[in-house]
Design a protein around this motif. Structure first.
Motif, PDB file in Angstrom:
ATOM      1  N   HIS A   1       0.813  -1.218   0.000  1.00  9.64           N
ATOM      2  CA  HIS A   1       0.000   0.000   0.000  1.00  9.64           C
ATOM      3  C   HIS A   1       0.849   1.271   0.000  1.00  9.64           C
ATOM      4  CE1 HIS A   1      -3.229  -2.767   0.710  1.00  9.64           C
ATOM      5  NE2 HIS A   1      -2.794  -3.098   1.926  1.00  9.64           N
ATOM      6  N   ASP A   2       1.887   1.294   0.788  1.00  6.35           N
ATOM      7  CA  ASP A   2       2.722   2.490   0.873  1.00  6.35           C
ATOM      8  C   ASP A   2       3.433   2.773  -0.447  1.00  6.35           C
ATOM      9  OD1 ASP A   2       1.997   2.807   3.492  1.00  6.35           O
ATOM     10  OD2 ASP A   2       3.766   1.790   4.306  1.00  6.35           O
TER      11      ASP A   2
ATOM     12  N   ARG B   1       0.720   4.166  -2.882  1.00  5.37           N
ATOM     13  CA  ARG B   1       0.063   5.403  -2.449  1.00  5.37           C
ATOM     14  C   ARG B   1       0.414   6.621  -3.321  1.00  5.37           C
ATOM     15  NH1 ARG B   1      -3.728   7.552   1.491  1.00  5.37           N
ATOM     16  NH2 ARG B   1      -3.435   9.785   1.274  1.00  5.37           N
TER      17      ARG B   1
ATOM     18  N   ASP C   1      -5.668   8.317   5.102  1.00  2.00           N
ATOM     19  CA  ASP C   1      -4.578   7.371   5.349  1.00  2.00           C
ATOM     20  C   ASP C   1      -5.025   5.905   5.266  1.00  2.00           C
ATOM     21  OD1 ASP C   1      -2.978   9.550   5.700  1.00  2.00           O
ATOM     22  OD2 ASP C   1      -2.938   9.444   7.897  1.00  2.00           O
TER      23      ASP C   1
ATOM     24  N   GLU D   1      -6.664   1.909   0.757  1.00  2.00           N
ATOM     25  CA  GLU D   1      -5.844   0.793   0.304  1.00  2.00           C
ATOM     26  C   GLU D   1      -6.296   0.395  -1.093  1.00  2.00           C
ATOM     27  OE1 GLU D   1      -6.216  -2.382   3.080  1.00  2.00           O
ATOM     28  OE2 GLU D   1      -5.119  -1.352   4.682  1.00  2.00           O
TER      29      GLU D   1
END
Length: 293
Positions: free
Chosen positions: A37-38, A41, A67, A70
């Motif tokens: 996910h990061d 992003r 935040d 996902e």
């Protein structure tokens, strides 16, 4: 063993190694999209940052953030299909490579049957995608509608709400088929004085369609009234309320890239036909004893 059969074994090994590498890439891509996910992003941050900024400004909620978004959860089913397909193709490619390297004609017979079945399945899929797309679209609509019951509007922080807000802003659409999908599923996005109707510019709203379906996210109550309505249907000039996300995503992902799909399909079909031909040739020329090994 004839020269053509020997050349065929080489071709089988080379092409199957290529498909093994492609299968591994498909498996890795599925895991990356689903779980990294990061890393993903930044590739979807433009829309998320806009949603975050507009909501903080319009609703005065400085704590709001996106935040929890996902992308992998949004397309989780697709990721698992990619991983499963990659594993199956890897096994088939390994079988073909192993059989050709060791000249195991029984293995080549089994391999050719599997590839023929796989080719037939791909033909069916191509017919569905380009000849009867509604069959796939209807399934997509059903799956998407199942996530609407807890959709709590533009201020929602759940994975489902953030996913819907991102999709509707990214693809300029609303609901699976239209804004009415949220009504049918009992979505709480209209809850009085909360969610989309929360105070904006000192006034609570009475939206008719989700704020996330606005062509431009509002920053004041008057803009919200213009694009989401105030107890009455807003104009399609300012809202995407009747533009379904399934058709819009299909148009941009599949139809707009149809040339690349046909090239990929043609490439795969051609190579599979070559694989079937040489696999059958290796089996046919299995030696004077006529044994299967």
């Amino acid at each position: 063993m004839g020269l053509l059969t020997f050349a065929g074994r080489i071709v089988l090994v080379v092409i199957n190694i290529f498909f093994m590498l492609a299968s591994l890439a498909l498996i890795v891509a599925g895991f990356v999209i689903r779980f990294a996910h990061d890393w993903l992003r930044p590739r979807v941050s433009a829309i998320l940052d806009e949603i975050e900024t507009k909501v903080q400004s319009a609703y005065g909620d400085a704590s709001f953030n996106t935040d929890n978004f996902e992308f992998g959860s949004l397309v989780g089913t697709l990721c698992y299909i990619m991983i499963s397909l990659g594993v199956v193709l890897l096994a088939i490619s390994f079988l073909g490579c192993f059989g050709a390297c060791c000249s195991f004609t029984t293995v080549m017979l089994v391999y050719s049957i599997i590839v023929i079945a796989l080719l037939a399945g791909q033909v069916v899929i191509v017919i569905l995608v380009f000849g009867a797309p509604d069959t796939i679209k209807d399934r997509m609509k059903t799956n998407m509608k199942d996530t609407m019951s807890d959709y709590d509007g533009i201020q929602g922080k759940s994975v489902s709400a953030l996913g819907w807000n991102w999709v509707q802003q990214e693809y300029d659409c609303c609901g699976a088929e239209s804004y009415a999908d949220f009504e049918a599923k009992g979505s709480p996005y209209k809850d009085s004085a909360t969610n989309d109707n929360a105070a904006m510019s000192g006034s609570t709203g009475d939206v008719y369609a989700p704020v996330a379906c606005c062509k431009t996210l509002p920053t004041s109550d008057s803009e919200r009234t213009t694009c989401a309505g105030n107890g009455a249907l807003p104009s399609e000039t300012n809202s995407n309320l009747n533009t379904g996300c399934v058709n819009k995503v299909w148009e941009q992902v599949v139809e707009d890239n149809s040339l690349y799909f046909w090239l990929a399909i043609g490439f795969c079909f051609a190579f599979q036909i070559v694989l079937i031909f040489f696999a059958c040739l290796v089996f046919k020329n299995r030696g004077v004893t006529g044994g299967l090994v």
